[in-house]
Motif scaffolding. Structure first.
Motif, PDB file in Angstrom:
ATOM      1  N   MET A   1      -3.270  11.252  10.314  1.00 30.09           N
ATOM      2  CA  MET A   1      -4.167  10.225   9.803  1.00 30.09           C
ATOM      3  C   MET A   1      -3.975  10.050   8.298  1.00 30.09           C
ATOM      4  N   GLN A   2      -3.967  11.181   7.596  1.00 29.16           N
ATOM      5  CA  GLN A   2      -3.870  11.095   6.139  1.00 29.16           C
ATOM      6  C   GLN A   2      -2.513  10.554   5.697  1.00 29.16           C
TER       7      GLN A   2
ATOM      8  N   THR B   1      -0.422   8.568   7.402  1.00 29.14           N
ATOM      9  CA  THR B   1      -0.258   7.127   7.651  1.00 29.14           C
ATOM     10  C   THR B   1      -1.096   6.321   6.667  1.00 29.14           C
ATOM     11  N   MET B   2      -2.226   6.884   6.252  1.00 27.48           N
ATOM     12  CA  MET B   2      -3.074   6.150   5.321  1.00 27.48           C
ATOM     13  C   MET B   2      -2.510   6.109   3.899  1.00 27.48           C
TER      14      MET B   2
ATOM     15  N   ALA C   1       0.130   4.824   3.245  1.00 25.76           N
ATOM     16  CA  ALA C   1       0.841   3.545   3.206  1.00 25.76           C
ATOM     17  C   ALA C   1       2.138   3.672   2.410  1.00 25.76           C
TER      18      ALA C   1
END
Lengths: 101, 579
Positions: A55-56, A58-59, A61
């Motif tokens: 999650m972290q 992919t966030m 970016a």
């Protein structure tokens, strides 16, 4: 958590894949990171995330061309940063994903 | 805490946790739980995540031979997300800090992530939004899904929240645990309202957004008296409502003491109060509440509950159960009244463009004689064992009535030939629920034993108002001068022909109309059993003379608004200490 005192390693890598550090590459990254005992952080400029969380990551970016700093703290930190940097810098989408452990 | 307003259609107050019927289509509302429930929410989250992981892992194995790496990767990515500790930590934190439910917290966190992706310029990133939504949906299905299934197997008291409830749905409910109903749609005479009143539980309909705002597991207060629903009430509000509920119960107990007393006006006129019921089991409730019989036994549930058309024996057994409680007191069975908003198995596939004006009720029966005869045979057979009366719904002309009576004569002949007992002089009556029947009441009266005025449909057909459509529901008014004139016409026709007339619509349970109805000469009312004591109390507080004067005056107004406010004021004088 590892005590983080044993050894630290650090490396900078640039995302080469046009896909960015997303989904498949991110998954490979996380799978690889979770194989190490070291605590792994990735920095994108000032932003810092847990290298073991999809999650972290992919966030973050992190698109193609993003410069990332990998910091590992723990006994296997040196090996970790090398392998993880390799994943970040792999350039082809066409490559089959790494065989799963 | 949030208060939403609807239409209170069944009195009482209930405080309970909610279950959402048909939750899949609704969005996840913002809502919170008491801080002490956070642990429970976190546990629910863990279970849902573990289940989702298992589900995706199974999907992955079952499709192991899939050649497309991309699809396999998608499952793998989802698995990573579902196992991601920092994702779970973020959701848990939000549950703890904001006291959100697990489903709302999941929704907030994943939508936040999705938003983050959607904003990115990079197409590879923004496309990931759908993966996040997939993960969200999967988790929500595990969180809410379980509660949805629970409706069929309730084990604890709940409030049912739904868009609308159909007879088919409510038939499968375990009513023992249902404390209240709250629906987005519906009006005073919708099925939800009727069902709630016959169960004696509070209900608020026409809430528009109840399913959107209430989440499964929410604590909700349904206030059927005020027509409000309080979502996630604070402690003060709960205490206040509990106090009111206690007072209400006391009031009810006080009313129940009236059960064995006659519904007699202060000047000695006895009014008969009958129960409207849908299930045989409700006959006992009607009796316990002081009912003098059953004025309307809706038999549709026989058709809606089973997946086949009910057999003669099924009809017969239901009727026997119903009359058992009543001895010599009358039980009025209305024949098949389906079509329109309720459908039989066979009709379900071919919806009519205008069902309320279509093939329904007695019209359907006269075109499906075998089905009609099965019911009539059962009613006649039951008539040998009690004081059964039969009535036909939706009569609009004399020929329909005659046709229906021929069918009865036909069935009687068969029974006689077969040596089966029945009551040959069983009274046969009709519902007056169309303007046509009301205006022709004089002719119809000569050929039946009784009239029963069904005000729900009569008002809807007279005023051309769909009683279920909230947009026009305010036009639906029992006090409309046209409706009142029709009532008077029917009563006069019945008097002239010396047949009895009763009223069995929802109007009968609205206290304010009571003096008007009595004053018009309607001395038999049929209503939802839980409402009987209250109406009885009101009757015992008024005189017939008073009622006649009120009716005379009430008939003279030009608009329903004037009539209603006049009637309300009069009722205030009769029962000054009540709302």
């Amino acid at each position: 958590m590892s005590d983080g005192r044993t050894s630290n390693a650090e490396r900078t890598a640039v995302v080469r894949s046009p896909e960015g550090l997303h989904m498949r590459p991110a998954m490979q990254f996380v799978e690889c990171a979770n194989g190490f005992k070291s605590r792994i952080s990735i920095y994108k400029e000032e932003q810092c995330v847990d290298g073991k969380s999809i999650m972290q990551i992919t966030m973050l970016a992190a698109v193609q061309g993003t410069k990332l700093r990998i910091v590992a703290e723990g006994e296997d930190s040196a090996k970790a940063v090398e392998e993880l940097a390799e994943i970040i810098e792999q350039d082809s989408l066409e490559k089959p994903p790494q065989p799963k452990k | 805490m949030e208060i939403i307003k609807g239409i209170g259609v069944s009195p009482g107050v209930a405080i309970c946790s909610a279950v959402i019927y048909d939750a899949e289509k609704s969005r996840i509302p913002r809502r919170s739980v008491a801080p002490e429930s956070a642990k429970k929410e976190i546990r629910r989250l863990r279970v849902a995540m573990a289940e989702a992981v298992q589900e995706v892992a199974n999907l992955q194995t079952s499709q192991a031979d899939i050649w497309d790496n991309k699809i396999r990767d998608i499952f793998a990515v989802h698995l990573h997300f579902l196992r991601d500790r920092s994702l779970r930590k973020r959701i848990v934190e939000i549950i703890l800090q904001q006291s959100y439910t697990a489903e709302y917290a999941v929704s907030v966190v994943l939508r936040d992530i999705a938003k983050h992706f959607a904003q990115a310029d990079d197409a590879y990133i923004s496309e990931r939004v759908n993966d996040i939504y997939d993960i969200e949906r999967r988790l929500l299905r595990h969180l809410i899904g379980r509660k949805r299934e629970d409706i069929q197997h309730l084990t604890e008291p709940v409030i049912i929240v739904a868009r609308d409830l159909t007879p088919g749905q409510t038939a499968s409910f375990n009513t023992k645990f249902i404390k209240a109903l709250a629906t987005d749609q519906g009006g005073r005479t919708s099925h939800t309202a009727i069902m709630a009143r016959s169960l004696g539980i509070p209900a608020v309909v026409g809430l528009a957004s109840a399913t959107g705002k209430i989440a499964a597991g929410d604590t909700v207060i349904v206030d059927g008296n005020r027509g409000t629903v309080v979502i996630d009430p604070d402690q003060n509000t709960i205490d206040e409502y509990k106090r009111q509920a206690a007072a209400l119960i006391e009031h009810e107990l006080e009313l129940d003491e009236l059960a064995h007393l006659p519904a007699e006006t202060t000047d000695g006129v006895i009014i008969e109060l009958h129960g409207n019921i849908e299930f045989p089991g409700e006959a006992d409730i009607a009796l316990a509440k002081g009912g003098d019989g059953i004025g309307l036994y809706r038999t549709e549930f026989l058709y809606l509950e089973a997946d086949h058309q009910p057999t003669e024996e099924e009809h017969y057994q239901a009727y026997l159960t119903t009359i058992r409680s009543f001895g010599s007191q009358p039980v009025t069975i209305r024949t098949f009244d389906l079509g329109a908003d309720k459908f039989t198995q066979a009709q379900r596939d071919m919806r009519e463009p205008n069902p309320f004006l279509g093939l329904r009720s007695i019209r359907y029966c006269l075109q499906n004689l075998d089905m009609f005869k099965t019911q009539i045979r059962a009613i006649l057979r039951a008539s040998a064992h009690g004081n059964i009366r039969m009535m036909f719904p939706l009569i609009t002309n004399l020929l329909e009535l005659r046709q229906a009576k021929w069918v009865v004569a036909d069935v009687k002949e068969d029974l006689e030939e077969q040596g089966i007992k029945f009551n040959d002089s069983m009274p046969v009556g009709i519902m007056i629920e169309t303007p046509a029947a009301a205006l022709c009441a004089e002719h119809l009266a000569d050929e039946v034993d009784f009239f029963s005025i069904g005000t729900n449909d009569l008002i809807q057909y007279t005023l051309a108002v769909d009683r279920i459509n909230q947009k026009v529901a305010s036009l639906y008014s029992p006090a409309h001068p046209a409706v009142l004139q029709l009532l008077r016409t029917v009563v006069q026709a019945a008097k002239r022909a010396k047949i009895s007339v009763s009223l069995c619509g929802e109007m009968a349970s609205e206290k304010d109309y009571l003096p008007l109805l009595l004053g018009l000469g309607i001395t038999t009312l049929s209503l939802a059993p839980p409402m009987i004591p209250e109406i009885k109390k009101a009757i015992r507080s008024m005189s017939m003379e008073q009622c006649r004067a009120i009716a005379r005056k009430a008939m003279g107004f030009d608009t329903d608004k004037q009539t209603i406010s006049y009637l309300r004021a009069e009722m205030q004088k009769i029962l000054p200490d009540e709302e």
